[in-house]
Motif scaffolding. Structure first.
Motif, mmCIF file in Angstrom:
data_model
loop_
_atom_site.group_PDB
_atom_site.id
_atom_site.type_symbol
_atom_site.label_atom_id
_atom_site.label_comp_id
_atom_site.label_asym_id
_atom_site.label_seq_id
_atom_site.Cartn_x
_atom_site.Cartn_y
_atom_site.Cartn_z
ATOM 1 N N GLN A 35 33.421 33.696 41.164
ATOM 2 C CA GLN A 35 33.846 33.790 39.763
ATOM 3 C C GLN A 35 32.999 32.897 38.873
ATOM 4 O O GLN A 35 32.670 33.260 37.733
ATOM 5 C CB GLN A 35 35.321 33.415 39.647
ATOM 6 C CG GLN A 35 36.279 34.436 40.250
ATOM 7 C CD GLN A 35 37.729 34.036 40.047
ATOM 8 O OE1 GLN A 35 38.039 32.864 39.843
ATOM 9 N NE2 GLN A 35 38.619 35.012 40.133
ATOM 10 N N THR A 44 33.800 42.689 37.074
ATOM 11 C CA THR A 44 35.044 43.333 37.515
ATOM 12 C C THR A 44 35.516 42.679 38.810
ATOM 13 O O THR A 44 34.744 42.017 39.514
ATOM 14 C CB THR A 44 34.796 44.824 37.757
ATOM 15 O OG1 THR A 44 33.852 44.978 38.827
ATOM 16 C CG2 THR A 44 34.244 45.493 36.502
ATOM 17 N N PRO A 45 36.785 42.845 39.164
ATOM 18 C CA PRO A 45 37.268 42.311 40.455
ATOM 19 C C PRO A 45 36.469 42.834 41.642
ATOM 20 O O PRO A 45 36.284 42.123 42.634
ATOM 21 C CB PRO A 45 38.721 42.801 40.502
ATOM 22 C CG PRO A 45 39.116 42.948 39.076
ATOM 23 C CD PRO A 45 37.874 43.414 38.361
ATOM 24 N N GLU A 46 36.001 44.078 41.536
ATOM 25 C CA GLU A 46 35.211 44.635 42.635
ATOM 26 C C GLU A 46 33.884 43.897 42.777
ATOM 27 O O GLU A 46 33.412 43.646 43.891
ATOM 28 C CB GLU A 46 34.951 46.125 42.397
ATOM 29 C CG GLU A 46 36.181 47.019 42.532
ATOM 30 C CD GLU A 46 37.100 46.909 41.313
ATOM 31 O OE1 GLU A 46 36.636 46.386 40.264
ATOM 32 O OE2 GLU A 46 38.263 47.348 41.419
ATOM 33 N N ILE A 48 33.302 40.780 41.902
ATOM 34 C CA ILE A 48 33.596 39.455 42.450
ATOM 35 C C ILE A 48 33.837 39.537 43.953
ATOM 36 O O ILE A 48 33.326 38.730 44.729
ATOM 37 C CB ILE A 48 34.816 38.837 41.726
ATOM 38 C CG1 ILE A 48 34.490 38.578 40.259
ATOM 39 C CG2 ILE A 48 35.263 37.556 42.418
ATOM 40 C CD1 ILE A 48 35.667 38.074 39.441
ATOM 41 N N ALA A 49 34.613 40.549 44.372
ATOM 42 C CA ALA A 49 34.892 40.721 45.802
ATOM 43 C C ALA A 49 33.600 41.019 46.570
ATOM 44 O O ALA A 49 33.395 40.512 47.687
ATOM 45 C CB ALA A 49 35.902 41.845 46.000
#
Length: 310
Positions: A35, A44-46, A48-49
């Motif tokens: 992050q 996007t969360p994707e 970051i993942a």
């Protein structure tokens, strides 16, 4: 040779502890490196993942530590999250600045502390002795970062003789070196003063005087020689302390060394850089102390015998 091997064997558990400490300190800090790296990019969360998976942050802590330890055993400190450059290259490129500051501060400590300690020890309870003791009390009591600010206010702001921020010149090194070395010179002064007084009261010094030895010969041949062993040990220990203190001093004066780089890496949670810097500084501390042990063992054979008996 046995003495050297014993000292090396004693250093290995310390080095292992440094790797554990370096790993845990940064991983226990709050914040997600992925992050932080993607901050401000509307990630996007994707994304970051995906970055966490790429950096290996989804692995368990034991697995991450074993990977870290395996890299170290192969001489690899990892790759910086931010620049994608080798951590070893990033640190070694900044090491000369840190070492110059460290050795300069150590030179200040020796040049000031040794003569004052000798002068105070040779003439105990004299006016010079009281002056030297007053200096040592101030040196121990005043933190080096506070002294650095005072020196900047006086020599940089008021007199404008020396630069307050590092500009690559020798003059910009004076205030950081003096502020960092001042306190350690006070420690050396007190140590050498006490040892000289103790040696002057010994029977062999009294015997040397009775045989007509001059005061200079008594000081240089007998008192100073026997006082040099604890002084060498203290100087070695202070080198490690100065090395770590240089990190804070670099931040104060804007020097581009390992310390300031480590500070920014902690803020950005650049894990490989923080781990590599802690291992490098801690390993340097251990190596310096090992060298001092070997020097003391060469100067005083009784040290090697005591270690062998233990």
């Amino acid at each position: 040779m046995d003495y050297v091997l014993r000292r090396l064997a004693a250093a290995l558990p310390v080095l292992f502890g440094i790797t554990v400490l370096a790993f845990l300190l940064i991983h226990l800090m709050p914040g997600d490196p992925a992050q932080i790296i993607l901050f401000g990019s509307n990630s996007t969360p994707e994304q970051i993942a995906g970055l966490r998976q790429q950096l290996g942050l989804n692995d368990s802590l034991p697995r991450q530590y074993l990977d870290f330890l395996g890299q170290l055993l192969h001489g690899n400190l990892g790759t910086s999250y931010l620049t994608q450059n080798s951590v070893a290259h990033e640190l070694l490129s900044r090491a000369p600045s840190t070492l110059v500051l460290t050795f300069s501060a150590l030179a200040v400590a020796i040049v000031i502390g040794v003569p004052l300690g000798l002068a105070a020890g040779v003439r105990p309870n004299s006016s010079l002795d009281r002056l030297c003791r007053g200096f040592s009390f101030l040196g121990v009591a005043i933190p080096y970062f506070f002294l650095a600010l005072v020196l900047v206010l006086f020599f940089s702001v008021k007199l404008q003789w020396l630069p307050a921020i590092d500009d690559g010149t020798v003059s910009s090194l004076i205030i950081p070196a003096v502020s960092l070395g001042w306190g350690y010179s006070a420690i050396l002064t007190r140590l050498i003063r006490g040892k000289i007084i103790q040696e002057y009261r010994s029977d062999y010094v009294k015997a040397a005087r009775a045989h007509g030895a001059s005061e200079s010969r008594v000081l240089m041949r007998h008192a100073l020689r026997n006082s040099s062993i604890p002084a060498i040990t203290t100087i070695g220990l202070q080198f490690g302390n100065i090395l770590t203190g240089a990190a804070i001093t670099e931040v104060i004066f804007g020097r581009a060394g390992i310390g300031s780089f480590l500070a920014t890496s902690i803020t950005s949670k650049n894990i490989p850089v923080v781990q590599g810097a802690v291992v490098l500084i801690g390993g340097g501390y251990v190596v310096i102390n090992l060298i001092i042990d070997l020097i003391v063992g060469a100067v005083d054979p009784r040290t090697r015998l005591a270690t062998a008996v233990a």
